[in-house]
Design a protein around this motif. Sequence first.
Motif, PDB file in Angstrom:
ATOM      1  N   GLY A 176     -26.917  23.365 -46.213  1.00 15.74           N
ATOM      2  CA  GLY A 176     -25.968  22.274 -46.426  1.00 15.74           C
ATOM      3  C   GLY A 176     -26.728  21.008 -46.748  1.00 15.74           C
ATOM      4  N   THR A 177     -26.094  20.089 -47.463  1.00 13.27           N
ATOM      5  CA  THR A 177     -26.812  18.910 -47.957  1.00 13.27           C
ATOM      6  C   THR A 177     -26.395  17.589 -47.327  1.00 13.27           C
ATOM      7  OG1 THR A 177     -25.228  18.605 -49.763  1.00 13.27           O
ATOM      8  CG2 THR A 177     -27.199  19.951 -50.225  1.00 13.27           C
ATOM      9  N   ASP A 178     -25.145  17.455 -46.890  1.00 11.98           N
ATOM     10  CA  ASP A 178     -24.574  16.156 -46.502  1.00 11.98           C
ATOM     11  C   ASP A 178     -24.236  15.303 -47.727  1.00 11.98           C
ATOM     12  OD1 ASP A 178     -23.605  15.145 -44.144  1.00 11.98           O
ATOM     13  OD2 ASP A 178     -25.500  14.415 -43.393  1.00 11.98           O
ATOM     14  N   PHE A 179     -24.254  15.901 -48.897  1.00 11.53           N
ATOM     15  CA  PHE A 179     -23.918  15.163 -50.108  1.00 11.53           C
ATOM     16  C   PHE A 179     -22.504  14.594 -49.985  1.00 11.53           C
ATOM     17  CE2 PHE A 179     -22.824  14.850 -54.672  1.00 11.53           C
ATOM     18  CZ  PHE A 179     -23.931  14.134 -55.106  1.00 11.53           C
ATOM     19  N   PRO A 180     -22.257  13.370 -50.469  1.00 11.76           N
ATOM     20  CA  PRO A 180     -23.137  12.494 -51.242  1.00 11.76           C
ATOM     21  C   PRO A 180     -23.867  11.436 -50.409  1.00 11.76           C
ATOM     22  CG  PRO A 180     -20.937  11.586 -51.310  1.00 11.76           C
ATOM     23  CD  PRO A 180     -20.854  12.830 -50.442  1.00 11.76           C
ATOM     24  N   ASN A 181     -23.803  11.526 -49.087  1.00 15.11           N
ATOM     25  CA  ASN A 181     -24.296  10.421 -48.233  1.00 15.11           C
ATOM     26  C   ASN A 181     -25.804  10.528 -48.000  1.00 15.11           C
ATOM     27  OD1 ASN A 181     -21.665   9.489 -48.055  1.00 15.11           O
ATOM     28  ND2 ASN A 181     -21.246  10.645 -46.202  1.00 15.11           N
ATOM     29  N   LEU A 182     -26.563  10.524 -49.086  1.00 14.80           N
ATOM     30  CA  LEU A 182     -27.992  10.799 -49.027  1.00 14.80           C
ATOM     31  C   LEU A 182     -28.833   9.634 -49.538  1.00 14.80           C
ATOM     32  CD1 LEU A 182     -28.001  14.454 -50.413  1.00 14.80           C
ATOM     33  CD2 LEU A 182     -28.105  13.723 -48.025  1.00 14.80           C
ATOM     34  N   PRO A 183     -30.011   9.436 -48.928  1.00 14.08           N
ATOM     35  CA  PRO A 183     -30.941   8.413 -49.404  1.00 14.08           C
ATOM     36  C   PRO A 183     -32.060   8.999 -50.265  1.00 14.08           C
ATOM     37  CG  PRO A 183     -31.536   9.052 -47.202  1.00 14.08           C
ATOM     38  CD  PRO A 183     -30.362   9.923 -47.590  1.00 14.08           C
ATOM     39  N   TYR A 184     -31.924  10.274 -50.657  1.00 11.05           N
ATOM     40  CA  TYR A 184     -32.951  10.964 -51.446  1.00 11.05           C
ATOM     41  C   TYR A 184     -32.258  11.937 -52.395  1.00 11.05           C
ATOM     42  CZ  TYR A 184     -31.989  14.128 -47.562  1.00 11.05           C
ATOM     43  OH  TYR A 184     -31.354  14.895 -46.626  1.00 11.05           O
ATOM     44  N   ALA A 185     -33.020  12.613 -53.238  1.00 10.85           N
ATOM     45  CA  ALA A 185     -32.454  13.542 -54.227  1.00 10.85           C
ATOM     46  C   ALA A 185     -31.687  14.671 -53.533  1.00 10.85           C
ATOM     47  CB  ALA A 185     -33.563  14.114 -55.098  1.00 10.85           C
ATOM     48  N   TRP A 186     -30.521  14.998 -54.044  1.00 15.80           N
ATOM     49  CA  TRP A 186     -29.618  15.942 -53.381  1.00 15.80           C
ATOM     50  C   TRP A 186     -30.239  17.326 -53.201  1.00 15.80           C
ATOM     51  CZ3 TRP A 186     -27.850  20.676 -55.002  1.00 15.80           C
ATOM     52  CH2 TRP A 186     -28.121  21.017 -56.329  1.00 15.80           C
ATOM     53  N   ASP A 187     -31.161  17.730 -54.094  1.00 20.74           N
ATOM     54  CA  ASP A 187     -31.710  19.079 -54.040  1.00 20.74           C
ATOM     55  C   ASP A 187     -33.044  19.154 -53.293  1.00 20.74           C
ATOM     56  OD1 ASP A 187     -33.158  17.686 -55.936  1.00 20.74           O
ATOM     57  OD2 ASP A 187     -33.132  19.286 -57.439  1.00 20.74           O
ATOM     58  N   THR A 188     -33.387  18.114 -52.539  1.00 22.17           N
ATOM     59  CA  THR A 188     -34.657  18.095 -51.807  1.00 22.17           C
ATOM     60  C   THR A 188     -34.795  19.306 -50.885  1.00 22.17           C
ATOM     61  OG1 THR A 188     -34.782  15.684 -51.883  1.00 22.17           O
ATOM     62  CG2 THR A 188     -36.070  16.789 -50.181  1.00 22.17           C
ATOM     63  N   GLU A 189     -33.770  19.587 -50.104  1.00 26.72           N
ATOM     64  CA  GLU A 189     -33.853  20.709 -49.166  1.00 26.72           C
ATOM     65  C   GLU A 189     -33.850  22.051 -49.875  1.00 26.72           C
ATOM     66  OE1 GLU A 189     -31.982  19.866 -45.034  1.00 26.72           O
ATOM     67  OE2 GLU A 189     -30.627  19.027 -46.538  1.00 26.72           O
ATOM     68  N   LEU A 190     -33.164  22.119 -50.992  1.00 22.98           N
ATOM     69  CA  LEU A 190     -33.162  23.353 -51.772  1.00 22.98           C
ATOM     70  C   LEU A 190     -34.576  23.666 -52.252  1.00 22.98           C
ATOM     71  CD1 LEU A 190     -31.161  25.484 -52.729  1.00 22.98           C
ATOM     72  CD2 LEU A 190     -30.788  24.130 -54.792  1.00 22.98           C
ATOM     73  N   ARG A 191     -35.274  22.650 -52.707  1.00 20.90           N
ATOM     74  CA  ARG A 191     -36.655  22.839 -53.154  1.00 20.90           C
ATOM     75  C   ARG A 191     -37.574  23.185 -51.982  1.00 20.90           C
ATOM     76  NH1 ARG A 191     -38.178  18.091 -54.676  1.00 20.90           N
ATOM     77  NH2 ARG A 191     -36.240  16.920 -54.846  1.00 20.90           N
ATOM     78  N   THR A 192     -37.306  22.599 -50.819  1.00 21.07           N
ATOM     79  CA  THR A 192     -38.096  22.946 -49.630  1.00 21.07           C
ATOM     80  C   THR A 192     -37.921  24.415 -49.269  1.00 21.07           C
ATOM     81  OG1 THR A 192     -37.941  20.696 -48.761  1.00 21.07           O
ATOM     82  CG2 THR A 192     -38.440  22.437 -47.179  1.00 21.07           C
ATOM     83  N   LEU A 193     -36.689  24.887 -49.279  1.00 19.33           N
ATOM     84  CA  LEU A 193     -36.425  26.289 -48.962  1.00 19.33           C
ATOM     85  C   LEU A 193     -37.041  27.213 -50.011  1.00 19.33           C
ATOM     86  CD1 LEU A 193     -32.731  26.016 -47.741  1.00 19.33           C
ATOM     87  CD2 LEU A 193     -34.656  26.870 -46.386  1.00 19.33           C
TER      88      LEU A 193
END
Length: 296
Positions: free
Chosen positions: A254-271
Amino acid sequence: MDTLRTMRVIDAHVHAFPPRVFEAIWRWFDRHAWPVQAHYRLQAREVVRHLLDAGVDRVVALHYAHLPGMAAALNRFVADLAAEEPRVVPCATVLPGEPGAGAILDEALGPLRCRGVKIHCHVQCVAPDDPRLDDVYAAAAAHGVPVVIHAGDAPASPAYGCDVQALCTPRALARALARHRRTQLVVPHLGAERMEEVAALLGDHENLHLDTTMALAGFFPVGPGGKAQGDEAQRWLDRALALVRAHPDRILYGTDFPNLPYAWDTELRTLEAAGLEPAALRAILGGNAARLFRID
């Protein structure tokens, strides 16, 4: 991104509010949390379109009520959103203990066909084992839908008007799980600061799940001085990834989008870079959410 082309990705934590509510939330974030990126200050339909256009397969739409009388309208708003775009999975909310709470949930989980209930312990100043939540848990179990409950102890802020760290303890969560074993619970942020203690509950409570929201972005922990930096952020990320690797069958992306201070796909790239087995990655990115939210 290869993952979005080769695996089903379900974002199990996306916020969808009417315009005036979103604007109020962003003002609160500006004053008390982190600044939501300007280009992510999108309205609900734009939020959904942004993720779907990027390759996300389904969007689980969450919202919460902080005052009595809000929940029914919010539930109808997200149900209408799902009627327009079938790839939206609508969830309901209710303010625990508000007048007519039962009827609000009956409508949301019945005619409106919401497939989950969102409770925000921080915003609603309610502990996960508060008796006012018993009817919420019971209604979710009766309808076979999960409760997404922000029951971790971070991010904490005095602006909530209650002591988040006193309310949201692993012990309180354990009491709720023990009382409501038929109710599936999803705790965001991997349980937050006390993630190992929350993860320790997974063995005794097969109805407990965690989502990755913001925990894999190198942003937590957030304290009085702002976002974590350097070694502190890396230590959090290492802890979070260890938890994900140990429990891939109980973790939802899950992302918490849109309430983000960084790129939305950051966690996707981490995974994607975490070296997980393909079956584990598929479960985290979509399989576990599909099962809990009954997504075809």
